[in-house]
Enzyme design. Structure first.
Site, PDB file in Angstrom:
ATOM      1  N   GLU B  50      31.777  44.656  41.820  1.00 20.15           N
ATOM      2  CA  GLU B  50      32.027  43.209  41.883  1.00 20.15           C
ATOM      3  C   GLU B  50      33.427  42.839  41.403  1.00 20.15           C
ATOM      4  O   GLU B  50      34.016  41.859  41.869  1.00 20.15           O
ATOM      5  CB  GLU B  50      30.990  42.434  41.069  1.00 20.15           C
ATOM      6  CG  GLU B  50      29.602  42.421  41.681  1.00 20.15           C
ATOM      7  CD  GLU B  50      28.737  43.590  41.241  1.00 20.15           C
ATOM      8  OE1 GLU B  50      29.284  44.546  40.638  1.00 20.15           O
ATOM      9  OE2 GLU B  50      27.525  43.562  41.498  1.00 20.15           O
ATOM     10  N   PHE B 112      14.839  38.669  33.587  1.00 18.89           N
ATOM     11  CA  PHE B 112      15.512  39.859  34.096  1.00 18.89           C
ATOM     12  C   PHE B 112      16.831  39.457  34.759  1.00 18.89           C
ATOM     13  O   PHE B 112      16.865  38.575  35.606  1.00 18.89           O
ATOM     14  CB  PHE B 112      14.607  40.581  35.100  1.00 18.89           C
ATOM     15  CG  PHE B 112      15.281  41.776  35.722  1.00 18.89           C
ATOM     16  CD1 PHE B 112      15.664  42.858  34.943  1.00 18.89           C
ATOM     17  CD2 PHE B 112      15.563  41.799  37.082  1.00 18.89           C
ATOM     18  CE1 PHE B 112      16.296  43.947  35.511  1.00 18.89           C
ATOM     19  CE2 PHE B 112      16.200  42.891  37.657  1.00 18.89           C
ATOM     20  CZ  PHE B 112      16.571  43.966  36.870  1.00 18.89           C
ATOM     21  N   GLN B 113      17.891  40.098  34.352  1.00 24.27           N
ATOM     22  CA  GLN B 113      19.246  39.835  34.859  1.00 24.27           C
ATOM     23  C   GLN B 113      19.684  38.390  34.651  1.00 24.27           C
ATOM     24  O   GLN B 113      20.438  37.835  35.444  1.00 24.27           O
ATOM     25  CB  GLN B 113      19.371  40.251  36.330  1.00 24.27           C
ATOM     26  CG  GLN B 113      19.186  41.752  36.494  1.00 24.27           C
ATOM     27  CD  GLN B 113      19.633  42.279  37.837  1.00 24.27           C
ATOM     28  OE1 GLN B 113      19.538  41.593  38.847  1.00 24.27           O
ATOM     29  NE2 GLN B 113      20.116  43.509  37.849  1.00 24.27           N
ATOM     30  N   LYS B 162      18.083  31.028  41.906  1.00 26.70           N
ATOM     31  CA  LYS B 162      17.507  31.571  43.140  1.00 26.70           C
ATOM     32  C   LYS B 162      16.621  30.562  43.865  1.00 26.70           C
ATOM     33  O   LYS B 162      16.684  30.434  45.094  1.00 26.70           O
ATOM     34  CB  LYS B 162      16.711  32.836  42.814  1.00 26.70           C
ATOM     35  CG  LYS B 162      16.206  33.536  44.064  1.00 26.70           C
ATOM     36  CD  LYS B 162      15.618  34.904  43.756  1.00 26.70           C
ATOM     37  CE  LYS B 162      15.274  35.624  45.059  1.00 26.70           C
ATOM     38  NZ  LYS B 162      14.773  36.980  44.797  1.00 26.70           N
ATOM     39  N   MET B 473      53.408  52.991  30.584  1.00 25.08           N
ATOM     40  CA  MET B 473      53.935  51.861  29.829  1.00 25.08           C
ATOM     41  C   MET B 473      53.573  51.965  28.348  1.00 25.08           C
ATOM     42  O   MET B 473      54.384  51.683  27.472  1.00 25.08           O
ATOM     43  CB  MET B 473      53.412  50.540  30.416  1.00 25.08           C
ATOM     44  CG  MET B 473      54.029  49.316  29.800  1.00 25.08           C
ATOM     45  SD  MET B 473      55.837  49.345  29.878  1.00 25.08           S
ATOM     46  CE  MET B 473      56.123  48.359  31.337  1.00 25.08           C
TER      47      MET B 473
HETATM   48  C1  TPP Z   1      42.307  46.965  32.147  1.00 23.35           C
HETATM   49  C2  TPP Z   1      43.485  47.314  31.295  1.00 23.35           C
HETATM   50  N1  TPP Z   1      43.347  48.183  30.279  1.00 23.35           N
HETATM   51  C3  TPP Z   1      44.413  48.507  29.523  1.00 23.35           C
HETATM   52  C4  TPP Z   1      45.646  47.972  29.764  1.00 23.35           C
HETATM   53  C5  TPP Z   1      46.847  48.337  28.893  1.00 23.35           C
HETATM   54  N2  TPP Z   1      47.861  49.037  29.682  1.00 23.35           N
HETATM   55  C6  TPP Z   1      48.951  48.407  30.178  1.00 23.35           C
HETATM   56  S1  TPP Z   1      49.914  49.409  31.082  1.00 23.35           S
HETATM   57  C7  TPP Z   1      48.939  50.730  30.823  1.00 23.35           C
HETATM   58  C8  TPP Z   1      49.259  52.073  31.417  1.00 23.35           C
HETATM   59  C9  TPP Z   1      49.086  52.105  32.873  1.00 23.35           C
HETATM   60  O1  TPP Z   1      49.217  53.422  33.308  1.00 23.35           O
HETATM   61  P1  TPP Z   1      49.537  53.740  34.823  1.00 23.35           P
HETATM   62  O2  TPP Z   1      48.618  52.983  35.694  1.00 23.35           O
HETATM   63  O3  TPP Z   1      49.556  55.213  35.009  1.00 23.35           O
HETATM   64  O4  TPP Z   1      50.955  53.106  35.033  1.00 23.35           O
HETATM   65  P2  TPP Z   1      52.389  53.600  34.494  1.00 23.35           P
HETATM   66  O5  TPP Z   1      52.714  52.730  33.338  1.00 23.35           O
HETATM   67  O6  TPP Z   1      52.278  55.028  34.122  1.00 23.35           O
HETATM   68  O7  TPP Z   1      53.298  53.361  35.631  1.00 23.35           O
HETATM   69  C10 TPP Z   1      47.852  50.375  30.010  1.00 23.35           C
HETATM   70  C11 TPP Z   1      46.802  51.313  29.553  1.00 23.35           C
HETATM   71  C12 TPP Z   1      45.731  47.038  30.824  1.00 23.35           C
HETATM   72  N3  TPP Z   1      46.871  46.412  31.120  1.00 23.35           N
HETATM   73  N4  TPP Z   1      44.650  46.752  31.582  1.00 23.35           N
END
Ligand code: TPP
Ligand code: MG
Lengths: 159, 569
Positions: B50, B112-113, B162, B473
């Site tokens: 979803e 439920f749900q 529902k 990042m």
């Molecule tokens: C759902 C979610 N969880 C955690 C984060 C924190 N976060 C920001 S950037 C990042 C790393 C992303 O890694 P990747 O997709 O490999 O991208 P890269 O920075 O290596 O290009 C994380 C964990 C986020 N933005 N969103």
């Protein structure tokens, strides 16, 4: 700098009568970290709106945000930040019957109230006055060993 | 006409002109799905989660400017959708999300749900409804679409018990909406606009600060005209990439934490900020007390609550950017554009000193190179979505966006897992465009089940995985601010990307050289199938410039200088 001074403030929020509207208003305060000192709500006669009165405190900047954020809620019709207002709060207080009834009666009369119910063991008094005076009343009432005091929260109307 | 609540939902969607709905069925919404089976007015795409349904509807909305629609069941179906709602909410994207709810009589019994959907979604929707009766359903649906797209747009949830979808009643879809408590302001105050124009004429170092609101308002052409007419230099936020177009000589670039030197210096030295549909986000401003310290501020925003929220504003204008700029333009006739020449020259000099650059390599693919290369190979014809991380910032910095709605990313919430489903939505809206999700080896796994959706419905989007074997990042912050303790960011353990894509009915490419890159892109476009393009890039590449969190915009960590002749715009 005036804008950053914290002050007590009262706002009126006119809203559509919808089941979740109060939840929307209070959730906004909780979610954005604003204080609620007191809150009252009741329907406005002959309309499909309700009047919410909120006493809060914050700086002018925070108040501006509160007002604007409230206004963004879809069922909010109007937000009034009170400046020149008449403000009242009602209080109910319960005293043991053994206390000096006429003294309690006189005290309540001085705060726009009186004894409204006398039971076997307790009497109930009511006053309605400005919040500041309500504070004084509650202090003065301590002398008569109140067993319960219920404050109603402020309502306000712009002069 | 007499019909069931479920039919009313379908009729409303058709009446609103929605061509594609994204969703996932379940007990509480089954009656609506039964009607979906019978109708032919719109297509339904069955995502495999979803969250992806809401992101896909969101991508569709961002690509078109129309309202996107997603449908989910009660309980876990709804909770899975929450991240999607929050993502759309933070970026003001018009969505209507319809969720099933347990029957009215069961509400409040921990059925439920059953979950309090309106309670949970209140802080992450523009508005939400729990439908109370069949009689109000047509009006609620009409209002939901209206609220989603009007004023400052946003997602609206309609939670339908529902029994109401089963009940039969009279259906008349209202043709207009009247909500006495909701009247957005479109026209700006004429006096304020006049004063703002005067300020623009008398400024020495004015700067256009362009935000995502310009995209939402479809005001790009007008804003281009404003820049052209006044010759005032401009910076764009992450959400506004494409508004002015990369070739525009007045565009300095993107500002903020990963903004380029000239943009951030311009904001630090300007004497008049002309903010159009931007909201002074902390990733843009850096340290607030140093932000545009010498400037008066004109703030045009359709949301009054944005004005004065973070910075004190000298010329507040509540209104739609389109309307306000339209009103400004004639008043700017005869503006002395030479006045700003010295200022433009200073900024050009800044850009010469520290251009947006990176050191390329022949040994390993640099992520910035890959993005520039996509720009050269596909350019204008592409719609770029992205996930969240370094790859997102490089895409924003290096892709030559030439039009609004070409760049689709989760700016406000920063939702990893957004890019792939959003790409599906964009591709459904524009099948003739090449849709590329620029993603990372972390993010892509957060909605990789959509490979199956894309394969089944033949939605050929390209997932360009800039694979640094890191949550890059976060790794970058650990390098700079945590003494290289790479706590839980090393992604050396990886799936077989090619096999993974193939197992789900797509295709995969493993790319390690520039030649392979070009060949893979060419092949992916020709194959017309969903793909994972695993591009191995330099592991320790950093996104630069960077303003450390909470620092002043002018204190940037800058990239190493390169001696390559800068092509003229
Ligand atoms: C759902 C979610 N969880 C955690 C984060 C924190 N976060 C920001 S950037 C990042 C790393 C992303 O890694 P990747 O997709 O490999 O991208 P890269 O920075 O290596 O290009 C994380 C964990 C986020 N933005 N969103
Ligand atoms: Mg990565």
């Amino acid at each position: 700098m005036e804008r950053s001074i914290n002050k007590r403030r009262v706002i009126s929020v006119i809203v559509l009568n919808e089941s979740s509207v109060l939840a929307r208003v209070t959730a906004l305060f909780a979610g954005r970290g604003y204080n609620i000192e007191s809150l009252t709500v009741a329907p406005i006669p002959n309309s499909d709106m309700s009047h919410i009165t909120i006493a809060t405190n914050g700086s002018a900047k925070v108040m501006e945000q509160i007002t604007k954020q409230l206004h963004k809620l879809i069922p909010v019709y109007k937000v009034i930040e009170h400046e020149e207002m008449v403000e009242k709060e009602m209080v109910l207080a319960k005293f043991p019957i053994a206390e000096h009834l006429s003294d309690i009666g006189a005290l309540c009369a001085a705060y726009n109230g009186g004894i409204v119910n006398v039971g076997k063991e307790m009497i109930i008094a009511m006053v309605a006055d400005e919040p500041q005076r309500i504070k004084h009343f509650i202090e003065a009432a301590q002398r008569y060993n109140p067993c319960e005091i219920v404050r109603g929260g402020v309502v306000a109307i712009e002069r | 006409m007499q019909m069931s609540g479920a039919q009313m939902v379908c009729e409303a969607i058709i009446a609103e002109g929605v061509k594609t709905v994204f969703g996932y069925p379940g007990g509480a919404i089954m009656h609506v799905y039964d009607e979906i089976f019978k109708q032919e007015g719109f297509e339904h795409i069955l995502n495999r989660h979803e969250q992806a349904s809401v992101h896909a509807a969101d991508g569709y909305a961002r690509a078109t400017g129309d309202v996107g629609v997603a449908m989910v069941t009660s309980g876990p179906g709804f909770t899975n959708a929450v991240t999607g709602l929050a993502t759309a909410y933070m970026d003001s994207i018009p969505l209507v999300v319809i969720s099933g709810q347990v029957p009215s009589q069961l509400i409040g019994t921990d059925g439920f749900q059953e979950i309090d959907a309106v309670g949970i979604s209140r802080p992450c929707t523009k508005h939400n409804f729990l439908v109370r009766s069949l009689e109000e359903l047509p009006r609620v649906l009409k209002e939901a679409f209206y609220i989603a797209r009007s004023g400052r747009p946003g997602p609206v949830l309609v939670d339908i018990p529902k029994d109401i979808t089963v009940d039969i009643g009279e259906f008349v879809y209202p043709d207009s909406v009247n909500i006495p408590t909701y009247k957005p302001t479109y026209k700006g105050n004429a006096k304020q606009i006049e004063k703002a124009v005067e300020a623009m004429k008398s400024a020495k170092k004015p700067l256009l600060y362009i935000g995502g609101g310009v995209v939402l308002s479809n005001a790009s052409d007008l804003v281009r005209e404003l820049a052209e007419k006044t010759q005032i230099p401009a910076v764009e936020t992450l959400m506004a990439r494409g508004v002015l177009g990369a070739k525009n000589p007045l565009l300095l670039g993107m500002l903020g934490m990963h903004g380029n030197y000239a943009s951030n210096m311009a904001m630090s030295e300007t004497d008049l900020v002309i903010s159009l549909g931007a909201r002074f986000d902390d990733r843009v401003t850096g340290k607030l007390s140093e932000f545009a310290k010498y400037a008066d501020i004109i703030h045009v925003d359709i949301d009054a609550a944005n004005i004065g929220k973070l910075v004190d504003v000298d010329f507040p204008i509540v209104g739609d950017v389109t309307e306000v700029v339209k009103a400004m333009l004639p008043q700017l006739d005869g503006i002395d554009t030479d006045r700003f020449e010295a200022w433009r020259n200073i900024l050009a000099r800044y850009d010469e000193l520290h251009p947006q650059s990176y050191v390329d390599s022949d040994e390993v693919i640099k992520p910035q190179w890959a993005i520039e290369r996509i720009g050269q190979l596909i350019g204008e014809d592409a719609i770029i979505t992205s996930d969240v991380g370094q790859h997102q910032m490089w895409a924003a910095q290096h892709f030559p966006f030439d039009r609004p709605r070409q760049w689709i990313n989760s700016g406000g919430l920063g939702t990893m897992g957004f890019g792939f489903p959003a790409a599906l939505g964009a591709k459904k809206a524009f099948p003739e465009k090449t849709v590329i999700n620029i993603t990372g080896d972390g993010s892509i796994l957060m909605n990789m089940q959509e490979l199956v959706t894309a394969a089944e419905y033949k939605i050929p989007v390209i997932n360009l995985i800039l694979n640094n074997h890191f949550l890059g990042m976060v790794r970058q912050w650990q390098t700079f601010f945590y003494e290289k303790r790479y706590s839980e960011t090393d992604l050396t353990f990886q799936p077989n990307w090619k096999a993974l894509a193939e197992a789900c009915g797509g295709i995969g490419y493993d790319v390690t050289t520039k030649e392979e890159f070009d060949a893979a892109i060419k092949d992916a476009i020709a194959q017309d199938k969903v793909c994972f393009m695993n591009v191995i890039v330099n592991r320790f590449e950093d996104v630069l410039p960077m303003v450390p969190s909470g620092g002043a915009l002018f204190n940037m960590m800058l990239p190493q200088k390169v001696d390559k002749p800068k092509e003229t715009k």
